[in-house]
Motif scaffolding. Sequence first.
Motif, short mmCIF file in Angstrom:
data_model
loop_
_atom_site.label_atom_id
_atom_site.label_comp_id
_atom_site.label_asym_id
_atom_site.label_seq_id
_atom_site.Cartn_x
_atom_site.Cartn_y
_atom_site.Cartn_z
N ALA A 1 0.82 -1.22 0.00
CA ALA A 1 0.00 0.00 0.00
C ALA A 1 0.85 1.27 0.00
N VAL A 2 2.00 1.25 0.66
CA VAL A 2 2.87 2.43 0.71
C VAL A 2 3.39 2.74 -0.69
N ASN A 3 3.85 1.71 -1.40
CA ASN A 3 4.31 1.93 -2.78
C ASN A 3 3.13 2.27 -3.68
N GLY A 4 1.99 1.65 -3.44
CA GLY A 4 0.80 1.94 -4.23
C GLY A 4 0.40 3.40 -4.14
N ARG A 5 0.55 3.99 -2.97
CA ARG A 5 0.24 5.42 -2.78
C ARG A 5 1.17 6.26 -3.65
N LYS A 6 2.45 5.86 -3.71
CA LYS A 6 3.42 6.59 -4.54
C LYS A 6 3.09 6.47 -6.02
N VAL A 7 2.75 5.26 -6.46
CA VAL A 7 2.40 5.04 -7.87
C VAL A 7 1.14 5.84 -8.21
N PHE A 8 0.17 5.81 -7.32
CA PHE A 8 -1.10 6.53 -7.50
C PHE A 8 -0.83 8.02 -7.75
N ALA A 9 0.07 8.59 -6.98
CA ALA A 9 0.33 10.03 -7.05
C ALA A 9 1.34 10.41 -8.13
N ASN A 10 2.14 9.46 -8.58
CA ASN A 10 3.21 9.74 -9.53
C ASN A 10 2.64 10.14 -10.89
N ARG A 11 2.97 11.32 -11.34
CA ARG A 11 2.43 11.85 -12.60
C ARG A 11 2.95 11.10 -13.83
N LYS A 12 4.01 10.30 -13.68
CA LYS A 12 4.55 9.53 -14.81
C LYS A 12 4.20 8.05 -14.72
N GLN A 13 3.45 7.66 -13.71
CA GLN A 13 3.04 6.26 -13.58
C GLN A 13 1.51 6.20 -13.56
N GLY A 14 0.93 6.06 -12.38
CA GLY A 14 -0.52 5.97 -12.29
C GLY A 14 -1.21 7.26 -12.69
N ASN A 15 -0.70 8.37 -12.20
CA ASN A 15 -1.27 9.69 -12.47
C ASN A 15 -2.77 9.73 -12.17
N CYS A 16 -3.17 8.99 -11.16
CA CYS A 16 -4.59 8.88 -10.81
C CYS A 16 -5.19 10.22 -10.40
N LEU A 17 -4.36 11.09 -9.84
CA LEU A 17 -4.86 12.39 -9.40
C LEU A 17 -5.24 13.31 -10.56
N ALA A 18 -4.82 12.97 -11.75
CA ALA A 18 -5.21 13.78 -12.90
C ALA A 18 -6.73 13.75 -13.09
N VAL B 1 0.17 -2.66 -10.19
CA VAL B 1 -1.28 -2.79 -10.11
C VAL B 1 -1.66 -3.32 -8.74
N GLU B 2 -1.00 -4.36 -8.28
CA GLU B 2 -1.29 -4.93 -6.95
C GLU B 2 -1.02 -3.91 -5.85
N ASP B 3 0.02 -3.11 -6.01
CA ASP B 3 0.33 -2.07 -5.01
C ASP B 3 -0.76 -1.00 -4.98
N VAL B 4 -1.22 -0.56 -6.14
CA VAL B 4 -2.28 0.45 -6.20
C VAL B 4 -3.57 -0.11 -5.59
N VAL B 5 -3.88 -1.35 -5.88
CA VAL B 5 -5.08 -1.98 -5.30
C VAL B 5 -4.94 -2.04 -3.78
N ALA B 6 -3.77 -2.43 -3.29
CA ALA B 6 -3.56 -2.47 -1.83
C ALA B 6 -3.76 -1.08 -1.23
N TYR B 7 -3.27 -0.05 -1.91
CA TYR B 7 -3.47 1.32 -1.43
C TYR B 7 -4.95 1.71 -1.45
N LEU B 8 -5.62 1.43 -2.55
CA LEU B 8 -7.04 1.78 -2.64
C LEU B 8 -7.86 1.11 -1.55
N LEU B 9 -7.46 -0.09 -1.14
CA LEU B 9 -8.17 -0.80 -0.08
C LEU B 9 -8.00 -0.14 1.28
N THR B 10 -7.06 0.79 1.40
CA THR B 10 -6.91 1.54 2.66
C THR B 10 -7.85 2.75 2.71
N LEU B 11 -8.45 3.11 1.60
CA LEU B 11 -9.28 4.32 1.52
C LEU B 11 -10.73 4.00 1.90
N LYS B 12 -10.98 4.03 3.20
CA LYS B 12 -12.31 3.73 3.74
C LYS B 12 -12.95 4.99 4.26
#
Length: 151
Positions: free
Chosen positions: A46-63, A138-149
């Motif tokens: 989940a810690v790495n997933g949070r980084k991937v989620f926020a990384n503008r060159k990887q997940g870029n989910c915040l876009a 993908v597994e890291d991002v999913v682990a991170y998303l599962l922390t968002l309750k």
Amino acid sequence: MNQAIGYGVGLIMCASVAIAADVTPQKVAFSDGAVSDALTGSAGDAVNGRKVFANRKQGNCLACHMNADLDEQSFHGEVGPPLDGVADRWTAAELRGIVSNAKMMFEDTIMPAFYIDAGYTRPLEKFEGKSILTAQQVEDVVAYLLTLKEE
């Protein structure tokens, strides 16, 4: 006898390697948009997933998504749904399916498929035949998303 034991150990080691291998993008098994089996032999981080989620060159989910957990980051998008409490709305299998290829769950979504490596036009040749995220990411991002309750 020792030779038979050696062969047995070798077979077990080969089986372990096969089990630990990542599922390739072409082999991901979707069922109603969800992917029940993990894409890797390792649990998501989940810690790495949070980084991937926020990384503008990887997940870029915040876009596209707002996420209060990352309020230190600027420019949260409003195109996709807010992800606060996403773990209360979706299972791990559903989130894995959405992150891998959201079009399998939501036919008309504009969300990119993060774990496919063919069937799209890539603007740069160096990305040809590659997925945006690795199976582990993908597994890291999913682990991170599962922390968002919901709080």
